[in-house]
Design an enzyme around this catalytic site. Sequence first.
Site, mmCIF file in Angstrom:
data_model
loop_
_atom_site.group_PDB
_atom_site.id
_atom_site.type_symbol
_atom_site.label_atom_id
_atom_site.label_comp_id
_atom_site.label_asym_id
_atom_site.label_seq_id
_atom_site.Cartn_x
_atom_site.Cartn_y
_atom_site.Cartn_z
ATOM 1 N N ASP A 157 33.768 36.199 45.280
ATOM 2 C CA ASP A 157 32.475 36.446 44.642
ATOM 3 C C ASP A 157 32.556 36.083 43.164
ATOM 4 O O ASP A 157 33.613 36.254 42.565
ATOM 5 C CB ASP A 157 32.212 37.963 44.694
ATOM 6 C CG ASP A 157 30.968 38.316 45.462
ATOM 7 O OD1 ASP A 157 30.526 37.500 46.278
ATOM 8 O OD2 ASP A 157 30.448 39.420 45.233
ATOM 9 N N TYR A 172 32.137 36.898 39.176
ATOM 10 C CA TYR A 172 32.145 38.137 38.389
ATOM 11 C C TYR A 172 30.704 38.606 38.199
ATOM 12 O O TYR A 172 29.801 37.788 38.024
ATOM 13 C CB TYR A 172 32.782 37.897 37.019
ATOM 14 C CG TYR A 172 34.240 37.506 37.064
ATOM 15 C CD1 TYR A 172 35.194 38.363 37.604
ATOM 16 C CD2 TYR A 172 34.675 36.286 36.549
ATOM 17 C CE1 TYR A 172 36.541 38.007 37.628
ATOM 18 C CE2 TYR A 172 36.017 35.924 36.563
ATOM 19 C CZ TYR A 172 36.945 36.790 37.112
ATOM 20 O OH TYR A 172 38.277 36.428 37.128
ATOM 21 N N PHE A 211 37.700 32.911 39.516
ATOM 22 C CA PHE A 211 38.725 33.527 38.658
ATOM 23 C C PHE A 211 38.555 33.220 37.170
ATOM 24 O O PHE A 211 39.219 33.826 36.325
ATOM 25 C CB PHE A 211 40.153 33.132 39.091
ATOM 26 C CG PHE A 211 40.540 33.651 40.449
ATOM 27 C CD1 PHE A 211 40.813 34.997 40.648
ATOM 28 C CD2 PHE A 211 40.607 32.798 41.533
ATOM 29 C CE1 PHE A 211 41.152 35.478 41.904
ATOM 30 C CE2 PHE A 211 40.938 33.264 42.801
ATOM 31 C CZ PHE A 211 41.217 34.617 42.981
ATOM 32 N N HIS A 257 46.789 38.870 47.035
ATOM 33 C CA HIS A 257 45.794 38.589 45.993
ATOM 34 C C HIS A 257 46.334 39.024 44.622
ATOM 35 O O HIS A 257 47.112 39.978 44.537
ATOM 36 C CB HIS A 257 44.515 39.387 46.324
ATOM 37 C CG HIS A 257 43.312 38.950 45.551
ATOM 38 N ND1 HIS A 257 43.038 39.414 44.287
ATOM 39 C CD2 HIS A 257 42.320 38.090 45.864
ATOM 40 C CE1 HIS A 257 41.918 38.855 43.857
ATOM 41 N NE2 HIS A 257 41.457 38.040 44.793
#
Length: 221
Positions: free
Chosen positions: A66, A68, A79, A188
Site C-alpha cells: 500500500d 504510505y 517504500f 518483511h
Amino acid sequence: MADVKIEGSWKKELQSEFDKPYFENLIKFVKDEYSKFTVYPPGHLIFNAFNLCPFEKVKVVLIGQDPYHEPGQAHGLCFSVNDGVQFPPSLNNIFKEIKDDIGSDIPASGNLTRWAEQGVLLLNATLTVREHAAGSHQKHGWEEFTDSVIRHISINREGIVFILWGSYAQSKAQLIDTSKHYILKSAHPSPLSAYRGFFGNHHFSLANDYLLKRGQEPIKW
C-alpha cells in the site's frame, strides 16, 4: 477506452488491461475518492513507478502493498518517501541492510527515484490510499491491475530480479515464471519482522550478482 496517462511503453504493453471493465470501474472509484477525500499519492503521481522506469528498462521488481497514508510521504514508489521526510521504519531497515550487505552509507533522503531511474520498478500492489486509512483502496481493482503488470513482465521480459519481502509479496510468486527470472524472498523489513530473516538476506548484493552475470549494469543501491 480509458486514456491512462502513463509512460508510452507501459501504455502499449498494458492497453488491453485499460480496456477491461474492472479498470473502468477502478477509475470511477479512484476519481470519486480523490473528489471526496484526501488521497495519496497526489493524482499525477499514481503511475510514478511506471513513468520513471519504462517497460524495457526494468531490471528489478520490488513489490510493496500500500502507499504510505500520512501527509507528504507517498509519491508513487513503494517504500520511498519524498525528500526531507523522516524515514518510515521499514525504509530505515532497508537502508541498514544495504549498509551491512554492500557497505553503502545510509543516504540523507528516503527518495528512491534514483533506484527507479536505474531500472527498479517500485511497485505497490495497491496504487492509492485514503489519508490515515491503511488498506482503504484494497480490493477495488488495483490488485488485478498490478498482478497483470507482474504477469506481463514475467511473460515478455527475461532475467528480471523479483524481490518479495513478507508473505503478501511472496504470494505474487505464482505469477512469475521461475525458469526465466530470479526470485528473492525474505521476511518483511518492518520492525515486526525484520529480525526474522530480513536482516542478513543480502538481497541487494544477490540482485547485483545476478545482473552482472547477465552482462547488465548493477544497481547503485
